[in-house]
Design an enzyme around this catalytic site. Structure first.
Site, PDB file in Angstrom:
ATOM      1  N   THR A 140       8.769  -2.582  -0.911  1.00  0.00           N
ATOM      2  CA  THR A 140       7.937  -3.802  -1.344  1.00  0.00           C
ATOM      3  C   THR A 140       8.014  -4.394   0.379  1.00  0.00           C
ATOM      4  O   THR A 140       9.287  -4.584   0.047  1.00  0.00           O
ATOM      5  CB  THR A 140       7.906  -4.525  -2.004  1.00  0.00           C
ATOM      6  OG1 THR A 140       7.143  -4.285  -3.156  1.00  0.00           O
ATOM      7  CG2 THR A 140       6.567  -5.380  -1.657  1.00  0.00           C
TER       8      THR A 140
ATOM      9  N   ILE B  67      13.179  -4.347  -0.842  1.00  0.00           N
ATOM     10  CA  ILE B  67      12.458  -4.819   0.470  1.00  0.00           C
ATOM     11  C   ILE B  67      12.753  -4.481   1.645  1.00  0.00           C
ATOM     12  O   ILE B  67      13.597  -4.189   2.404  1.00  0.00           O
ATOM     13  CB  ILE B  67      13.890  -6.708   0.935  1.00  0.00           C
ATOM     14  CG1 ILE B  67      13.315  -7.488  -0.567  1.00  0.00           C
ATOM     15  CG2 ILE B  67      12.583  -7.107   1.686  1.00  0.00           C
ATOM     16  CD1 ILE B  67      11.921  -7.430  -1.215  1.00  0.00           C
ATOM     17  N   LYS B  68      11.440  -4.300   2.356  1.00  0.00           N
ATOM     18  CA  LYS B  68      10.981  -3.076   3.454  1.00  0.00           C
ATOM     19  C   LYS B  68      11.109  -4.221   4.473  1.00  0.00           C
ATOM     20  O   LYS B  68      10.517  -5.374   4.393  1.00  0.00           O
ATOM     21  CB  LYS B  68       9.816  -2.526   3.912  1.00  0.00           C
ATOM     22  CG  LYS B  68      10.378  -1.592   2.565  1.00  0.00           C
ATOM     23  CD  LYS B  68       8.704  -0.415   2.806  1.00  0.00           C
ATOM     24  CE  LYS B  68       8.643   0.290   4.130  1.00  0.00           C
ATOM     25  NZ  LYS B  68       7.497   1.221   4.169  1.00  0.00           N
ATOM     26  N   ILE B  69      11.999  -3.931   5.649  1.00  0.00           N
ATOM     27  CA  ILE B  69      12.244  -4.143   6.702  1.00  0.00           C
ATOM     28  C   ILE B  69      11.921  -3.543   7.990  1.00  0.00           C
ATOM     29  O   ILE B  69      13.126  -2.508   8.083  1.00  0.00           O
ATOM     30  CB  ILE B  69      13.480  -5.772   6.853  1.00  0.00           C
ATOM     31  CG1 ILE B  69      13.139  -6.206   5.749  1.00  0.00           C
ATOM     32  CG2 ILE B  69      13.363  -6.354   7.991  1.00  0.00           C
ATOM     33  CD1 ILE B  69      14.540  -6.890   5.651  1.00  0.00           C
TER      34      ILE B  69
END
Length: 307
Positions: A88, A124-126
């Site tokens: 996400t 966690i997509k960054i």
């Protein structure tokens, strides 16, 4: 003979690059990835109407919070039909602010926790900016695993490995697009610049003992996927997954660990200089952030104007 999809699964963990619950349930990947563009598409599907309503109702007029709540609701649904993890994404507009990225990542994890989802099942997509990589380094120390996306250059891959991030998503198709347009020619097989980029990164990581997972992303055709059979993971759109499921014939493992470049450590100035010298990576990173930010804004508007 088994399908090419089943053969690929022997060498590589297959991930679905979609927010389409029905496609995921049908194609049975291990993991799934989402982003603002995919969530915007998911918001148009009838099955997510109630999630949109609840996300808006529980956000007190904060469109950004509503987007995060919707992303988590979609993620929870998807986790019900896959054995692995959901990725996400943090708001792309925070890509150059480490502190704001950390705060948003913590909020996403808290929202998943409220839904009874363990952080071990969430990545966690960054975006792979210098600031994003620094935020990811801190999150990893806190036990929050990350997926560094919009990765187009070797410098980004080196910095991510040095930061100890859990997973990177080097893009194949967007690199291919840039070179096809820039050089006015097509590329096939092992000569594809996107394939070459992921292969180089994969061999560098394996040669130097990095644990960071390499997950090739952004595919334009089956040939690119076939060339990267053997990569740790590949995240693939439902259309291409279906083509693989329908395709017969041998699919050998073509990507193997081999001789890689010596281990490197990049400070900030060297990282920025190497990015500056890579016109493709500079342009595609900026473009990718703009596109994700635009779709985030569209989704926020859609949630803010619901009646």
């Amino acid at each position: 003979m088994t399908s090419k999809l089943e053969q690929l699964k022997q060498y590589t963990t297959v991930v679905a690059d979609t927010g389409d619950f029905d496609a995921i349930a049908r194609l049975k990947p291990v993991d799934a990835t989402t982003n603002p563009s995919l969530l915007l598409k998911a918001a148009a599907l009838p099955r997510y109407a109630e999630h949109l309503r609840q996300a808006t109702a529980g956000s007190g007029g904060d469109a950004g919070l509503a987007c995060d709540r919707f992303a988590v609701a979609v993620g929870k649904d998807i986790l019900g039909v896959i054995p692995g993890r959901i990725s996400t994404e943090v708001d792309a507009r925070l890509s150059f602010d480490s502190e704001a990225t950390l705060a948003r990542a913590h909020r996403l994890i808290e929202l998943y926790d409220e839904q009874g989802i363990d952080r071990e099942r969430v990545l966690i997509k960054i975006a792979s900016t210098w600031e994003g990589i620094r935020a990811a380094e801190i999150l990893e120390r806190e036990g929050i695993q990350t997926n560094l996306t919009l990765l187009f250059s070797f410098a980004q891959a080196v910095a991510c490995a040095d930061a100890g991030v859990f997973l990177i998503s080097p893009f194949v198709g967007r690199i291919y697009d840039w070179y096809k347009k820039s050089e006015n020619r097509d590329y096939v097989g092992a000569e594809d610049p996107g394939v070459q980029s992921v292969s180089r990164i994969y061999r560098y990581y394996k040669a130097n003992g990095y644990k960071t997972v390499v997950m090739g992303a952004s595919f334009r055709n089956l040939g690119q996927i076939e060339q990267l059979a053997g990569c740790d993971r590949l995240t693939i759109s439902p259309d291409l997954l279906q083509q693989l499921a329908d395709a017969q014939g041998e699919l050998p493992r073509l990507l193997l660990p081999g001789e890689g470049e010596p281990r490197q450590v990049l400070d900030e100035s060297t990282f920025r200089w190497q990015m500056n010298e890579d016109a493709m990576a500079t342009e595609k990173l900026a473009e990718g952030i703009r596109l994700f930010a635009r779709d985030q804004e569209k989704l926020e508007y859609q949630l803010a104007t619901r009646h």
